[in-house]
Design an enzyme around this catalytic site. Structure first.
Site, PDB file in Angstrom:
ATOM      1  N   GLY A   1       3.767   9.556  -1.584  1.00  0.00           N
ATOM      2  CA  GLY A   1       4.939   8.567  -1.865  1.00  0.00           C
ATOM      3  C   GLY A   1       5.838   9.152  -2.924  1.00  0.00           C
ATOM      4  O   GLY A   1       7.147   8.993  -2.755  1.00  0.00           O
TER       5      GLY A   1
ATOM      6  N   ASN B   1       4.861  -1.949  -9.453  1.00  0.00           N
ATOM      7  CA  ASN B   1       3.240  -1.528  -9.027  1.00  0.00           C
ATOM      8  C   ASN B   1       2.586  -2.103 -10.389  1.00  0.00           C
ATOM      9  O   ASN B   1       1.343  -2.209 -10.282  1.00  0.00           O
ATOM     10  CB  ASN B   1       3.173   0.132  -9.339  1.00  0.00           C
ATOM     11  CG  ASN B   1       4.125   0.699 -10.176  1.00  0.00           C
ATOM     12  OD1 ASN B   1       5.451   0.214 -10.306  1.00  0.00           O
ATOM     13  ND2 ASN B   1       3.649   1.679 -11.173  1.00  0.00           N
TER      14      ASN B   1
ATOM     15  N   GLN C   1       4.176  -0.044  -3.038  1.00  0.00           N
ATOM     16  CA  GLN C   1       3.383  -1.121  -3.465  1.00  0.00           C
ATOM     17  C   GLN C   1       3.697  -2.152  -2.209  1.00  0.00           C
ATOM     18  O   GLN C   1       2.674  -3.021  -1.950  1.00  0.00           O
ATOM     19  CB  GLN C   1       3.653  -1.591  -4.641  1.00  0.00           C
ATOM     20  CG  GLN C   1       3.166  -0.736  -5.768  1.00  0.00           C
ATOM     21  CD  GLN C   1       1.651  -0.566  -5.870  1.00  0.00           C
ATOM     22  OE1 GLN C   1       0.945  -1.442  -5.383  1.00  0.00           O
ATOM     23  NE2 GLN C   1       1.179   0.493  -6.467  1.00  0.00           N
TER      24      GLN C   1
ATOM     25  N   SER D   1       3.223   5.142   0.912  1.00  0.00           N
ATOM     26  CA  SER D   1       2.250   6.119   0.985  1.00  0.00           C
ATOM     27  C   SER D   1       0.764   5.719   1.480  1.00  0.00           C
ATOM     28  O   SER D   1       0.543   4.517   1.679  1.00  0.00           O
ATOM     29  CB  SER D   1       2.057   6.410  -0.775  1.00  0.00           C
ATOM     30  OG  SER D   1       0.853   7.097  -0.955  1.00  0.00           O
TER      31      SER D   1
ATOM     32  N   HIS E   1      -2.333   6.479   0.451  1.00  0.00           N
ATOM     33  CA  HIS E   1      -3.481   5.900  -0.018  1.00  0.00           C
ATOM     34  C   HIS E   1      -3.426   4.518  -0.870  1.00  0.00           C
ATOM     35  O   HIS E   1      -4.351   4.085  -1.513  1.00  0.00           O
ATOM     36  CB  HIS E   1      -4.132   6.979  -1.186  1.00  0.00           C
ATOM     37  CG  HIS E   1      -3.257   6.953  -2.518  1.00  0.00           C
ATOM     38  ND1 HIS E   1      -3.607   6.621  -3.568  1.00  0.00           N
ATOM     39  CD2 HIS E   1      -1.945   7.576  -2.534  1.00  0.00           C
ATOM     40  CE1 HIS E   1      -2.541   6.615  -4.586  1.00  0.00           C
ATOM     41  NE2 HIS E   1      -1.533   7.478  -3.994  1.00  0.00           N
TER      42      HIS E   1
ATOM     43  N   THR F   1       2.962  23.165   7.813  1.00  0.00           N
ATOM     44  CA  THR F   1       2.444  22.540   8.970  1.00  0.00           C
ATOM     45  C   THR F   1       1.738  21.174   8.473  1.00  0.00           C
ATOM     46  O   THR F   1       1.265  20.931   7.559  1.00  0.00           O
ATOM     47  CB  THR F   1       1.187  23.492   9.166  1.00  0.00           C
ATOM     48  OG1 THR F   1       1.544  25.104   9.351  1.00  0.00           O
ATOM     49  CG2 THR F   1       0.174  23.118  10.327  1.00  0.00           C
TER      50      THR F   1
ATOM     51  N   CYS G   1      -0.639   5.589 -13.613  1.00  0.00           N
ATOM     52  CA  CYS G   1       0.048   6.851 -13.968  1.00  0.00           C
ATOM     53  C   CYS G   1       0.376   7.053 -15.603  1.00  0.00           C
ATOM     54  O   CYS G   1       0.663   7.906 -16.032  1.00  0.00           O
ATOM     55  CB  CYS G   1       1.263   6.700 -13.319  1.00  0.00           C
ATOM     56  SG  CYS G   1       1.197   6.383 -11.594  1.00  0.00           S
TER      57      CYS G   1
HETATM   58  C1  LIG Z   1       1.650   4.870  -6.102  1.00  0.00           C
HETATM   59  C2  LIG Z   1       3.160   4.898  -6.038  1.00  0.00           C
HETATM   60  C3  LIG Z   1       3.819   5.972  -6.062  1.00  0.00           C
HETATM   61  C4  LIG Z   1       3.498   7.366  -5.851  1.00  0.00           C
HETATM   62  O1  LIG Z   1       2.741   7.320  -4.458  1.00  0.00           O
HETATM   63  P1  LIG Z   1       1.805   8.907  -4.170  1.00  0.00           P
HETATM   64  O2  LIG Z   1       1.375   8.603  -2.893  1.00  0.00           O
HETATM   65  O3  LIG Z   1       0.662   8.405  -5.176  1.00  0.00           O
HETATM   66  O4  LIG Z   1       2.594   9.793  -5.001  1.00  0.00           O
HETATM   67  C5  LIG Z   1       5.417   5.613  -6.014  1.00  0.00           C
HETATM   68  N1  LIG Z   1       5.739   4.578  -6.360  1.00  0.00           N
HETATM   69  C6  LIG Z   1       5.175   3.603  -6.481  1.00  0.00           C
HETATM   70  C7  LIG Z   1       5.785   2.149  -6.623  1.00  0.00           C
HETATM   71  C8  LIG Z   1       3.834   3.414  -6.450  1.00  0.00           C
HETATM   72  O5  LIG Z   1       2.782   2.573  -6.619  1.00  0.00           O
END
Ligand SMILES: *Cc1c(COP(=O)(O)O)cnc(C)c1O
Length: 379
Positions: free
Chosen positions: A71, A151, A179, A199, A201, A237, A325
């Site tokens: 993300g 978030n 989110q 993203s 995960h 890749t 974070c």
């Molecule tokens: C987690 C998050 C990101 C970053 O995503 P990653 O895949 O961990 O780099 C960016 N923006 C928001 C709002 C997030 O919650």
């Protein structure tokens, strides 16, 4: 000890169906998607099928989806990519003061390169003020980036309205929907969104994979130089297994969206009602109406947030203060500060984010322990 996980805004597990879909791409289907022989073509086909699934979740065209490494990379790509592409047109960017660091820090870097950034304030529930946005727009504004849902406190912005204003002034509108995606319905066409980050995960897919939607016709500079992958917009890749996993996660999120929203909301509302009933002097941060269904963010005056987390951890409960974070720094969360919380109140906050696998029994366990710990720490 059984672990009870209430930190789904930080990351999620890879669910079984996603994992099973990915495994063959580590084992027998390891061909490079750029290779011409059949094993390469199998990988290529898997990527294009995943692209359709991601596009379906947000109602874009598949050829408007670019796979990235996360993300944060999606955010970096679009902010820098739009800025550098349009610097002859203008050098002004508008964002908000409570974005994710992937947006804020990218904007700060651009400021050292001659770009100007306006950071919109938010009100006490965390909403961008539309009037302030209108007033911030200048002749040289080239990009507006406002996150879909926050978030830390889950506030969902009036995205359609913001997109409309951006369109009126012919400014590119990007939203960080990391989110929001998979948690609430998103239709980029109906909402008028030009670009969007998501993203893997955060939606029960793997770490290390993200996607960027950019509406056809919008040009941006690439971030990573090298081969011609991703329509020459993101070299390297492809992370085929990760892409396949993200595709599957999007497909499942899309299919179960209504049920999941209902489930998360009922857990969250039950949690809030129990806390209100059992713990004195608690403050809910953010809005109650326009809020992600699984998010609760509370302040417990007189309680040290870090001590609270450690005590919860000792009971097998995973939760967070502010965001993952910003942990490790004793600075109060910039999000909680931006909605007007004092340093003390911000440092006495707890974020609980529910997920698919949580149950009502988990919530009972959480509330019971939270009551005891808060009482103990207040003594
Ligand atoms: C987690 C998050 C990101 C970053 O995503 P990653 O895949 O961990 O780099 C960016 N923006 C928001 C709002 C997030 O919650």
């Amino acid at each position: 000890m059984k672990i009870r996980y209430f930190d789904h805004a930080a990351t999620t597990r890879v669910i079984k169906k996603v994992w099973e879909e990915m495994v063959p791409y580590f084992e027998e289907r390891y061909g490079n998607p750029s290779s011409l022989y059949s094993m390469g073509r199998i990988s290529k086909k898997a990527i294009e099928e995943a692209r359709i699934k991601v596009a379906t979740l947000i109602n874009s065209n598949p050829n408007e989806i670019y796979f990235t490494g996360c993300g944060s990379e999606s955010d970096n790509t679009i902010i820098k990519g739009i800025a550098h592409r349009n610097k002859n047109k203008g050098k002004h960017i508008i964002t908000s003061s409570f974005e994710h660091p992937a947006i804020l820090h990218t904007c700060q870097v651009l400021q050292t390169q001659g770009f100007e950034v306006t950071y919109l304030k938010v009100d006490k529930e965390g909403f961008v003020k539309i009037e302030e946005l209108r007033n911030a727009i200048r002749n040289d504004t080239i990009l507006i980036s406002i996150m879909f849902a926050n978030n830390e406190i889950g506030t969902i912005q009036p995205i359609e309205m913001i997109a409309k204003i951006a369109k009126m002034y012919n400014i590119v509108f990007h939203t960080d929907a990391v989110q929001a995606c998979g948690n609430i319905p998103i239709d980029v066409k109906r909402l008028g969104i030009d670009a969007l980050s998501l993203s893997g995960h955060k939606i029960y897919g793997p770490k290390g994979i993200g996607a960027l939607y950019v509406r056809n016709g919008i040009e941006f500079e690439k971030l990573i130089e090298g081969g011609h992958q991703e329509k020459n917009k993101r070299a390297g890749t492809e992370n085929v297994a990760g892409i396949v996993g993200l595709g599957k996660a999007c497909e499942l999120a899309n299919r179960q969206l209504k049920e999941n929203m209902q489930h998360l909301k009922s857990l969250r509302d039950y949690f809030l009602s129990q806390v209100e009933e059992k713990i004195k002097d608690v403050k809910l941060n953010g809005s109650i109406e326009n809020r992600l269904p699984g998010n609760a963010n509370l302040s417990f005056p007189g309680v040290d947030g870090e001590a609270l987390l450690l005590n919860l951890d000792a009971k097998g409960i995973c939760a967070s203060a502010g965001s993952a974070c910003s942990s490790g720094s004793s600075k109060p969360s910039h999000v909680l500060s931006s909605i007007g919380l004092s340093k003390e109140l911000a440092n006495s906050s707890l974020r609980i984010t529910f997920g698919e696998e949580n149950t009502k029994e988990d919530v009972d366990y959480l509330v019971e322990n939270l009551c005891e710990i808060v009482e103990k720490l207040r003594k």
